[in-house]
Design a protein around this motif. Structure first.
Motif, PDB file in Angstrom:
ATOM      1  N   GLU A   1       2.559   0.359   5.425  1.00  6.38           N
ATOM      2  CA  GLU A   1       1.366   0.951   4.836  1.00  6.38           C
ATOM      3  C   GLU A   1       0.843   2.110   5.693  1.00  6.38           C
ATOM      4  O   GLU A   1       0.893   2.064   6.919  1.00  6.38           O
ATOM      5  CB  GLU A   1       0.287  -0.122   4.696  1.00  6.38           C
ATOM      6  CG  GLU A   1      -0.923   0.319   3.914  1.00  6.38           C
ATOM      7  CD  GLU A   1      -1.884  -0.819   3.664  1.00  6.38           C
ATOM      8  OE1 GLU A   1      -2.999  -0.764   4.212  1.00  6.38           O
ATOM      9  OE2 GLU A   1      -1.518  -1.768   2.926  1.00  6.38           O
ATOM     10  N   PHE A   2       0.357   3.150   5.028  1.00  2.00           N
ATOM     11  CA  PHE A   2      -0.258   4.286   5.703  1.00  2.00           C
ATOM     12  C   PHE A   2      -1.406   4.792   4.840  1.00  2.00           C
ATOM     13  O   PHE A   2      -1.512   4.454   3.658  1.00  2.00           O
ATOM     14  CB  PHE A   2       0.762   5.410   5.952  1.00  2.00           C
ATOM     15  CG  PHE A   2       1.379   5.965   4.685  1.00  2.00           C
ATOM     16  CD1 PHE A   2       0.837   7.078   4.059  1.00  2.00           C
ATOM     17  CD2 PHE A   2       2.509   5.366   4.130  1.00  2.00           C
ATOM     18  CE1 PHE A   2       1.400   7.578   2.890  1.00  2.00           C
ATOM     19  CE2 PHE A   2       3.078   5.863   2.957  1.00  2.00           C
ATOM     20  CZ  PHE A   2       2.521   6.979   2.342  1.00  2.00           C
ATOM     21  N   LEU A   3      -2.276   5.579   5.448  1.00  2.00           N
ATOM     22  CA  LEU A   3      -3.405   6.150   4.714  1.00  2.00           C
ATOM     23  C   LEU A   3      -3.087   7.570   4.287  1.00  2.00           C
ATOM     24  O   LEU A   3      -2.583   8.371   5.075  1.00  2.00           O
ATOM     25  CB  LEU A   3      -4.670   6.154   5.570  1.00  2.00           C
ATOM     26  CG  LEU A   3      -5.283   4.799   5.893  1.00  2.00           C
ATOM     27  CD1 LEU A   3      -6.514   4.980   6.772  1.00  2.00           C
ATOM     28  CD2 LEU A   3      -5.649   4.041   4.623  1.00  2.00           C
ATOM     29  N   ASP A   4      -3.371   7.871   3.034  1.00  2.00           N
ATOM     30  CA  ASP A   4      -3.276   9.229   2.507  1.00  2.00           C
ATOM     31  C   ASP A   4      -4.599   9.476   1.801  1.00  2.00           C
ATOM     32  O   ASP A   4      -4.974   8.721   0.891  1.00  2.00           O
ATOM     33  CB  ASP A   4      -2.095   9.346   1.542  1.00  2.00           C
ATOM     34  CG  ASP A   4      -1.879  10.762   1.047  1.00  2.00           C
ATOM     35  OD1 ASP A   4      -2.615  11.682   1.466  1.00  2.00           O
ATOM     36  OD2 ASP A   4      -0.977  10.974   0.217  1.00  2.00           O
ATOM     37  N   ALA A   5      -5.329  10.485   2.235  1.00  2.00           N
ATOM     38  CA  ALA A   5      -6.664  10.787   1.700  1.00  2.00           C
ATOM     39  C   ALA A   5      -7.591   9.576   1.843  1.00  2.00           C
ATOM     40  O   ALA A   5      -8.442   9.334   1.001  1.00  2.00           O
ATOM     41  CB  ALA A   5      -6.588  11.250   0.256  1.00  2.00           C
ATOM     42  N   GLY A   6      -7.365   8.786   2.905  1.00  2.00           N
ATOM     43  CA  GLY A   6      -8.184   7.606   3.165  1.00  2.00           C
ATOM     44  C   GLY A   6      -7.858   6.406   2.295  1.00  2.00           C
ATOM     45  O   GLY A   6      -8.564   5.402   2.334  1.00  2.00           O
ATOM     46  N   ILE A   7      -6.776   6.491   1.521  1.00  2.00           N
ATOM     47  CA  ILE A   7      -6.390   5.419   0.586  1.00  2.00           C
ATOM     48  C   ILE A   7      -5.069   4.805   1.063  1.00  2.00           C
ATOM     49  O   ILE A   7      -4.122   5.542   1.353  1.00  2.00           O
ATOM     50  CB  ILE A   7      -6.237   5.979  -0.841  1.00  2.00           C
ATOM     51  CG1 ILE A   7      -7.559   6.599  -1.310  1.00  2.00           C
ATOM     52  CG2 ILE A   7      -5.773   4.894  -1.809  1.00  2.00           C
ATOM     53  CD1 ILE A   7      -7.445   7.429  -2.573  1.00  2.00           C
TER      54      ILE A   7
END
Length: 140
Positions: free
Chosen positions: A125-131
């Motif tokens: 899992e990673f964050l993209d645009a805080g999501i």
């Protein structure tokens, strides 16, 4: 309902309107992050219910893989097969290319949807645009 490749300025604007409603208004993604430097290098798709744009997505080739991006559906059209229709249009377009793998970065809540379409999680899992997101791939 019919999914099309956006080839006119009006159709492209319809795609951007859907994306802004879903990602910017609903999910609070900064518009400068949502509409990015890859717009001109992408093939855009819009799904219409009669004359109303209800879903959108884009496709581009990155490092020899087909990259599916910005898949979004208006809230009132979710759960009705609309997302699958826009994905089918993108898959159909990609099938005419010499691509072996399709890739996307899925919001974690959408992973079951993409799994039904044959995608498998290939990242943590990673964050993209805080999501929260995970990368998924599908061999074609």
């Amino acid at each position: 309902m019919k999914a099309i490749q956006a080839t006119t300025e009006e159709q492209l604007n319809d795609a951007f309107k859907i994306r802004k409603k879903v990602f910017v208004d609903e999910q609070h993604v900064d518009v400068a992050e949502e509409i990015d430097e890859y717009e001109n290098d992408s093939i855009h798709f819009v799904l219409y219910d009669d004359q109303k744009a209800v879903a959108a997505g884009r496709f581009r080739v990155v490092e020899g893989k087909g990259k599916v991006e910005r898949i979004c559906v208006l809230p009132s059209y979710r759960g009705k097969g609309t997302g699958k229709m826009i994905m089918d249009a993108i898959h159909s377009y990609a099938s005419g290319m010499d691509i072996k793998v399709l890739k996307l970065n899925a919001q974690t809540h959408a992973i079951p949807f993409y799994e039904k379409l044959g995608y498998q999680v290939v990242s943590s899992e990673f964050l993209d645009a805080g999501i929260p997101h995970k990368t998924m791939e599908k061999e074609v």
